[in-house]
Scaffold this motif. Sequence first.
Motif, PDB file in Angstrom:
ATOM      1  N   SER A 101      45.555  37.088  40.765  1.00  0.00           N
ATOM      2  CA  SER A 101      44.335  36.811  41.518  1.00  0.00           C
ATOM      3  C   SER A 101      43.403  35.848  40.793  1.00  0.00           C
ATOM      4  O   SER A 101      42.402  35.421  41.362  1.00  0.00           O
ATOM      5  CB  SER A 101      43.604  38.113  41.838  1.00  0.00           C
TER       6      SER A 101
ATOM      7  N   TRP B 230      42.026  31.042  44.356  1.00  0.00           N
ATOM      8  CA  TRP B 230      42.454  32.357  43.872  1.00  0.00           C
ATOM      9  C   TRP B 230      42.042  33.493  44.810  1.00  0.00           C
ATOM     10  O   TRP B 230      42.724  34.506  44.891  1.00  0.00           O
ATOM     11  CB  TRP B 230      41.953  32.608  42.454  1.00  0.00           C
ATOM     12  N   THR B 231      40.958  33.318  45.559  1.00  0.00           N
ATOM     13  CA  THR B 231      40.559  34.358  46.508  1.00  0.00           C
ATOM     14  C   THR B 231      41.213  34.180  47.864  1.00  0.00           C
ATOM     15  O   THR B 231      41.204  35.087  48.688  1.00  0.00           O
ATOM     16  CB  THR B 231      39.045  34.359  46.716  1.00  0.00           C
TER      17      THR B 231
ATOM     18  N   ARG C 246      47.845  33.820  51.059  1.00  0.00           N
ATOM     19  CA  ARG C 246      48.235  34.607  49.898  1.00  0.00           C
ATOM     20  C   ARG C 246      47.917  36.077  50.130  1.00  0.00           C
ATOM     21  O   ARG C 246      46.983  36.408  50.878  1.00  0.00           O
ATOM     22  CB  ARG C 246      47.555  34.111  48.630  1.00  0.00           C
TER      23      ARG C 246
ATOM     24  N   ASN D  26      47.230  38.911  47.459  1.00  0.00           N
ATOM     25  CA  ASN D  26      47.099  39.216  46.025  1.00  0.00           C
ATOM     26  C   ASN D  26      47.609  40.605  45.686  1.00  0.00           C
ATOM     27  O   ASN D  26      48.009  40.856  44.548  1.00  0.00           O
ATOM     28  CB  ASN D  26      45.661  39.039  45.576  1.00  0.00           C
TER      29      ASN D  26
ATOM     30  N   ASN E  58      51.059  39.861  45.012  1.00  0.00           N
ATOM     31  CA  ASN E  58      51.267  38.754  44.070  1.00  0.00           C
ATOM     32  C   ASN E  58      52.125  37.642  44.673  1.00  0.00           C
ATOM     33  O   ASN E  58      53.022  37.095  44.025  1.00  0.00           O
ATOM     34  CB  ASN E  58      51.917  39.257  42.772  1.00  0.00           C
TER      35      ASN E  58
END
Length: 122
Positions: A29, A52-53, A71, A73, A76
């Motif tokens: 993350s 990343w968020t 994505r 998180n 992963n």
Amino acid sequence: VQLQASGGGLVQAGGSLRLSCAASGGTFSSYSVAWFRQAPGKEREFVAAISWTGGNTYYADSVKGRFTISRDNAKNTVYLQMNSLKPEDTAVYYCAARRGFYGFGIYEYDYWGQGTQVTVSS
């Protein structure tokens, strides 16, 4: 962090594929992730990136409106949903990761997956 790209294959023009980039060994993350591709005889080029968020995404003009990066998180994993595929999308697709916000150049990424082949037939 180690990255594993998968999901490539052979598809007819107009078809769809979903690529996955699974990460291990790091705090996923914290990393922005991008997809690049490299066709035979050509340089590796930027396709799409996600922060990343997951709150920010960016696409190359050539795939905008057809590809979607996302994505999860908790798993992963970063995905690249590819719709309305064209023969010119044929390439080896690589996922890459870096800490902080995403960039658009191959030298901005520290971690790379092994690549997955996408072939679009006409």
